[in-house]
Scaffold this motif. Structure first.
Motif, PDB file in Angstrom:
ATOM      1  N   LEU A  27       3.845 -48.567 -51.503  1.00  0.00           N
ATOM      2  CA  LEU A  27       3.365 -47.306 -50.914  1.00  0.00           C
ATOM      3  C   LEU A  27       2.291 -47.610 -49.872  1.00  0.00           C
ATOM      4  CD1 LEU A  27       2.971 -44.923 -54.025  1.00  0.00           C
ATOM      5  CD2 LEU A  27       4.768 -44.848 -52.297  1.00  0.00           C
ATOM      6  N   ASP A  28       1.400 -48.551 -50.188  1.00  0.00           N
ATOM      7  CA  ASP A  28       0.309 -48.898 -49.277  1.00  0.00           C
ATOM      8  C   ASP A  28       0.840 -49.665 -48.059  1.00  0.00           C
ATOM      9  OD1 ASP A  28      -2.343 -48.939 -48.434  1.00  0.00           O
ATOM     10  OD2 ASP A  28      -2.820 -50.777 -49.506  1.00  0.00           O
ATOM     11  N   ARG A  29       1.916 -50.411 -48.268  1.00  0.00           N
ATOM     12  CA  ARG A  29       2.499 -51.164 -47.144  1.00  0.00           C
ATOM     13  C   ARG A  29       3.048 -50.197 -46.087  1.00  0.00           C
ATOM     14  NH1 ARG A  29       5.405 -54.424 -50.288  1.00  0.00           N
ATOM     15  NH2 ARG A  29       3.558 -55.668 -50.721  1.00  0.00           N
ATOM     16  N   GLY A  32      -0.550 -48.369 -44.970  1.00  0.00           N
ATOM     17  CA  GLY A  32      -1.833 -49.068 -44.993  1.00  0.00           C
ATOM     18  C   GLY A  32      -1.639 -50.561 -44.906  1.00  0.00           C
ATOM     19  N   ASP A  33      -2.379 -51.309 -45.749  1.00  0.00           N
ATOM     20  CA  ASP A  33      -2.303 -52.766 -45.667  1.00  0.00           C
ATOM     21  C   ASP A  33      -1.659 -53.420 -46.885  1.00  0.00           C
ATOM     22  OD1 ASP A  33      -4.336 -52.102 -47.304  1.00  0.00           O
ATOM     23  OD2 ASP A  33      -5.874 -53.319 -46.331  1.00  0.00           O
ATOM     24  N   GLY A  34      -1.037 -52.613 -47.736  1.00  0.00           N
ATOM     25  CA  GLY A  34      -0.179 -53.182 -48.783  1.00  0.00           C
ATOM     26  C   GLY A  34      -0.866 -53.826 -49.967  1.00  0.00           C
ATOM     27  N   ASP A  35      -2.150 -53.499 -50.182  1.00  0.00           N
ATOM     28  CA  ASP A  35      -2.842 -54.199 -51.270  1.00  0.00           C
ATOM     29  C   ASP A  35      -3.366 -53.271 -52.369  1.00  0.00           C
ATOM     30  OD1 ASP A  35      -4.853 -52.931 -49.941  1.00  0.00           O
ATOM     31  OD2 ASP A  35      -6.015 -54.717 -49.440  1.00  0.00           O
ATOM     32  N   HIS A  36      -3.024 -52.002 -52.327  1.00  0.00           N
ATOM     33  CA  HIS A  36      -3.628 -51.055 -53.280  1.00  0.00           C
ATOM     34  C   HIS A  36      -3.347 -51.429 -54.734  1.00  0.00           C
ATOM     35  CE1 HIS A  36      -5.513 -47.383 -54.615  1.00  0.00           C
ATOM     36  NE2 HIS A  36      -4.435 -47.049 -55.296  1.00  0.00           N
ATOM     37  N   GLY A  37      -2.093 -51.749 -55.037  1.00  0.00           N
ATOM     38  CA  GLY A  37      -1.735 -52.124 -56.410  1.00  0.00           C
ATOM     39  C   GLY A  37      -2.410 -53.413 -56.829  1.00  0.00           C
TER      40      GLY A  37
HETATM   41 MG   LIG Z   1      -5.044 -51.072 -48.875  1.00  0.00          MG
END
Ligand SMILES: [Mg+2]
Length: 209
Positions: A27-29, A32-37
């Motif tokens: 979802l963040d990718r 955003g930058d893909g690192d939320h999880g």
């Molecule tokens: Mg992020």
């Protein structure tokens, strides 16, 4: 809520986020930058370890809320760490320095927690952030008939929180990294909103029934 339940809440949240780590990163990718999880899993893993420490007689709801907040603040990267962490640390002052609090205090703690997230993130409902789940959830809880037990209200809120999170899909981001995408942020669920719905899920698991 007892201190044991508060501790279980964060252990549950750590598990649920870990189970959804890849989905949250996906979802963040998208916006955003893909690192939320990955970020949340790392920080909540540290919070989980707190639960394995020997029982501390000085620990009460207030000090534990601060401790969880400090841990998240220092271990979760990105905006989420600051939002969850400082929210918990400030809301801790609402909790009594004892091992239990009543439902009214718990709801006030939630309202303060979310208020701090809104203030720190300068985010409002509709900005496509975690506030789109947190604020309507707390408001609903406060508006729901108080004669119904909290656990019954939390059961209903679990479904509602999922619904609020899915609702961010149609919104254009106005805060955070996703806002740089403008209209291209529309069509994706906000990762912070999705993880926030998992938290309400855990609150129901621990207190509901
Ligand atoms: Mg992020």
């Amino acid at each position: 809520m007892t201190i044991e339940q508060f501790s279980l809440l964060w252990q549950c949240f750590a598990q649920r986020v870990r189970q959804n780590q890849e989905h949250l990163d996906d979802l963040d990718r998208a916006i955003g930058d893909g690192d939320h999880g990955t970020n949340l899993t790392r920080g909540l893993g540290k919070v989980e370890i707190l639960g394995n420490e020997p029982p501390d007689p000085h620990l009460n709801l207030q000090t534990l809320s601060k401790k969880v907040g400090m841990t998240l603040l220092s271990t979760v990267g990105g905006a989420s760490g600051a939002l969850w962490g400082s929210g918990l640390m400030k809301a801790a002052l609402v909790f009594p320095m004892s091992s239990e609090c009543d439902d009214r205090t718990l709801v006030l703690w939630m309202d303060t927690f979310v208020g701090n997230i809104e203030e720190r993130g300068k985010a409002h409902v509709g900005d496509k952030t975690m506030v789109d789940v947190m604020r309507p959830a707390v408001n609903w809880l406060q508006a729901a008939p108080q004669d119904r037990p909290l656990r019954a209200r939390l059961r209903e809120l679990r479904e509602l929180a999922q619904h609020y999170a899915q609702g961010t899909k149609d919104l254009q981001a106005r805060r955070g990294r996703a806002s740089y995408l403008g209209a291209r942020s529309i069509g994706h669920v906000d990762p912070g909103a999705f993880s926030s719905a998992l938290w309400w899920d855990c609150l129901d698991s621990v207190l509901g029934g």
